[in-house]
Design a protein around this motif. Structure first.
Motif, mmCIF file in Angstrom:
data_model
loop_
_atom_site.group_PDB
_atom_site.id
_atom_site.type_symbol
_atom_site.label_atom_id
_atom_site.label_comp_id
_atom_site.label_asym_id
_atom_site.label_seq_id
_atom_site.Cartn_x
_atom_site.Cartn_y
_atom_site.Cartn_z
ATOM 1 N N GLY A 12 0.830 -1.190 0.000
ATOM 2 C CA GLY A 12 0.000 0.000 0.000
ATOM 3 C C GLY A 12 0.863 1.238 0.000
ATOM 4 N N GLY A 13 0.834 1.984 1.095
ATOM 5 C CA GLY A 13 1.648 3.194 1.202
ATOM 6 C C GLY A 13 3.066 2.946 1.657
ATOM 7 N N PRO A 14 3.272 2.237 2.778
ATOM 8 C CA PRO A 14 4.618 2.095 3.344
ATOM 9 C C PRO A 14 5.534 1.201 2.516
ATOM 10 N N GLN A 15 6.826 1.504 2.564
ATOM 11 C CA GLN A 15 7.841 0.633 2.005
ATOM 12 C C GLN A 15 8.586 -0.049 3.148
ATOM 13 N N LEU A 16 9.082 -1.226 2.882
ATOM 14 C CA LEU A 16 9.760 -1.990 3.925
ATOM 15 C C LEU A 16 10.933 -1.209 4.510
ATOM 16 N N SER A 17 11.669 -0.501 3.671
ATOM 17 C CA SER A 17 12.856 0.219 4.131
ATOM 18 C C SER A 17 12.522 1.297 5.167
ATOM 19 N N GLU A 18 11.263 1.784 5.183
ATOM 20 C CA GLU A 18 10.880 2.830 6.137
ATOM 21 C C GLU A 18 10.949 2.360 7.584
ATOM 22 N N TYR A 19 10.836 1.071 7.792
ATOM 23 C CA TYR A 19 10.750 0.548 9.156
ATOM 24 C C TYR A 19 12.113 0.231 9.767
ATOM 25 N N PHE A 20 13.154 0.285 8.975
ATOM 26 C CA PHE A 20 14.482 -0.048 9.483
ATOM 27 C C PHE A 20 15.180 1.191 10.018
ATOM 28 N N PRO A 21 16.008 1.018 11.079
ATOM 29 C CA PRO A 21 16.276 -0.233 11.808
ATOM 30 C C PRO A 21 15.065 -0.680 12.614
ATOM 31 N N LEU A 22 14.842 -1.987 12.660
ATOM 32 C CA LEU A 22 13.678 -2.532 13.338
ATOM 33 C C LEU A 22 13.839 -2.445 14.856
ATOM 34 N N ARG A 23 12.782 -1.989 15.519
ATOM 35 C CA ARG A 23 12.761 -1.920 16.986
ATOM 36 C C ARG A 23 11.502 -2.617 17.475
ATOM 37 N N LEU A 24 11.691 -3.635 18.260
ATOM 38 C CA LEU A 24 10.569 -4.449 18.708
ATOM 39 C C LEU A 24 10.244 -4.246 20.184
ATOM 40 N N SER A 25 10.758 -3.174 20.777
ATOM 41 C CA SER A 25 10.627 -2.999 22.225
ATOM 42 C C SER A 25 9.178 -2.895 22.682
ATOM 43 N N GLY A 26 8.282 -2.378 21.811
ATOM 44 C CA GLY A 26 6.894 -2.222 22.233
ATOM 45 C C GLY A 26 6.047 -3.472 22.095
ATOM 46 N N LEU A 27 6.607 -4.524 21.500
ATOM 47 C CA LEU A 27 5.806 -5.705 21.214
ATOM 48 C C LEU A 27 5.267 -6.363 22.474
ATOM 49 N N LEU A 28 6.090 -6.481 23.494
ATOM 50 C CA LEU A 28 5.653 -7.138 24.721
ATOM 51 C C LEU A 28 4.518 -6.378 25.385
ATOM 52 N N VAL A 205 3.113 -11.358 3.802
ATOM 53 C CA VAL A 205 3.682 -10.017 3.672
ATOM 54 C C VAL A 205 2.809 -9.006 4.407
ATOM 55 N N GLY A 206 1.479 -9.123 4.254
ATOM 56 C CA GLY A 206 0.582 -8.228 4.984
ATOM 57 C C GLY A 206 0.733 -8.374 6.480
ATOM 58 N N LEU A 207 0.899 -9.619 6.943
ATOM 59 C CA LEU A 207 1.106 -9.879 8.366
ATOM 60 C C LEU A 207 2.364 -9.184 8.865
ATOM 61 N N ALA A 208 3.443 -9.294 8.102
ATOM 62 C CA ALA A 208 4.707 -8.660 8.515
ATOM 63 C C ALA A 208 4.569 -7.143 8.560
ATOM 64 N N PHE A 209 3.908 -6.553 7.559
ATOM 65 C CA PHE A 209 3.734 -5.101 7.551
ATOM 66 C C PHE A 209 2.803 -4.631 8.660
ATOM 67 N N LEU A 210 1.748 -5.384 8.942
ATOM 68 C CA LEU A 210 0.868 -5.015 10.053
ATOM 69 C C LEU A 210 1.610 -5.090 11.384
ATOM 70 N N PHE A 211 2.476 -6.064 11.506
ATOM 71 C CA PHE A 211 3.327 -6.197 12.694
ATOM 72 C C PHE A 211 4.212 -4.965 12.857
ATOM 73 N N LEU A 212 4.871 -4.561 11.775
ATOM 74 C CA LEU A 212 5.758 -3.401 11.824
ATOM 75 C C LEU A 212 4.979 -2.111 12.061
#
Length: 376
Positions: A12-28, A205-212
């Motif tokens: 859709g709108g976002p590109q994968l590169s926009e999310y890097f570097p990946l930070r998962l600190s809020g996931l928990l 792919v949608g799952l990964a982008f929704l996760f990010l």
């Protein structure tokens, strides 16, 4: 087995590169996981299955298991295909091997669908069970992020449209997948097997982008849209971060005060957006009262009464006036207003605090207190 690596993906709108570097600190915190631990992006495995049916019974077989994971700045996709009943044991063995290489699993509605089916098949083939890795189900995360009524549907394509501006065109309806597979295996008739693989990869792919996007929205919550901030405020509360939750709710009410749209006359007239603001304001009043910020809590509840004739706010006002401010006449006014409401407009069970006999007892008590105060 199919394997692919994607670096310059767009959803859709976002590109994968926009999310890097990946930070998962809020996931928990999004998942309300009580124990803090370090999360590395390359230890997350995304999973989505295509099955021979929509039930979770032992007769339902996952004939295509899609996996995705991060490697550097790429998303890798694997699809494990079972071309007949005889290949299921090998597919499950390979899945267990891959699962053992990751520390946590990400699915969409996987706790209720994918995981039970896989456990059933593993038991049937005496392969053990799924390894005890952390399982994050994004369906539950997004239900927390979007309060009930603030989004039309919690289905994955709807959330992709809402969060990513991604419209699925020419996607294969999930209900057609089992019959296409049966026709291919039994008769050799290929009426869309390639579309099943495409559908599965789109889901991954949608799952990964929704996760990010969930992680990015949570990190940048002050700038998120109103519906998301409302849900995030509640997530913060569940994680015992009350001051931050209070700040988000105050910001939402400040925005509401600047709008010129007239409010509904009563709770029954609320639409989705107003209902969201109503519940936010009710929660704001409760938090302020709990923190001892009585004057601000009174303002929040008074707004609820003025905008929606809210009985919950009237009862909260009555209690604050009686127990915190010792203003028995003001408390009496709110209780009398509740008492004259018709029975079908009074919330709660007939035996609760809004029942006529209970309200009458409260009114009598406040009348006595008010009389004693005037005589002193």
């Amino acid at each position: 087995m199919y394997h692919a690596r994607h670096q310059e993906l767009t959803a859709g709108g976002p590109q994968l590169s926009e999310y890097f570097p990946l930070r998962l600190s809020g996931l928990l915190e999004l998942a309300l996981w009580p124990q803090p631990e370090a999360l590395h992006p390359e230890e997350a495995l995304f999973l989505d299955t295509e099955t021979t049916g929509l039930s979770r019974g032992t007769g339902t077989t996952p004939f295509l298991i899609g996996l995705a994971y991060f490697r550097g700045r790429e998303i890798c996709v694997e699809q494990i295909y079972m071309n007949g009943p005889g290949g299921e044991a090998d597919c499950l063995a390979y899945l267990l091997e891959r699962l053992g290489e990751f520390r946590y699993l990400v699915t969409y509605n996987g706790r209720s669908f994918d995981a039970p089916i896989l456990r059933n098949r593993l038991t049937l083939h005496r392969k053990g069970t799924l390894p005890p890795i952390l399982h994050f189900d994004l369906l539950h995360v997004y239900r927390r992020m979007f309060p009930r009524g603030s989004i039309a549907s919690y289905k994955q394509p709807e959330l992709e449209r809402e969060m990513l501006a991604l419209e699925r065109t020419d996607d294969l309806p999930g209900a057609e997948i089992p019959q296409i597979y049966f026709d291919y295996v039994k008769y050799g008739h290929d009426a869309g097997m390639s579309r099943i693989f495409e559908h599965n990869e789109r889901d991954l792919v949608g799952l990964a982008f929704l996760f990010l996007e969930a992680l990015r929205s949570y990190a940048a919550r002050d700038g998120a849209r109103a519906a998301l901030r409302s849900g995030i405020a509640r997530i913060l509360l569940r994680n015992r971060r009350e001051p931050e939750a209070l700040g988000l709710l105050r910001g939402l009410e400040a925005e509401r005060a600047e709008e010129s749209t007239p409010a509904p006359a009563s709770i029954g007239d609320l639409d989705m957006a107003e209902d969201l603001r109503y519940r936010d304001l009710l929660l704001l009043g409760r938090l302020l009262a709990r923190r001892g910020e009585i004057e601000e809590a009174l303002e929040a509840y008074q707004l609820l009464v003025a905008r929606y004739d809210c009985p919950f706010a009237r009862m909260a006002l009555a209690k604050l006036y009686e127990h915190k401010l010792r203003d028995f006449r003001a408390a009496l006014e709110q209780c009398r207003a509740l008492l004259v409401r018709p029975d079908d407009a009074r919330p709660g069970p007939a035996t609760g605090p809004y029942a006529p006999e209970e309200l009458e007892r409260r009114v009598n008590r406040l009348e006595r207190k008010s009389s004693l105060t005037q005589s002193e």
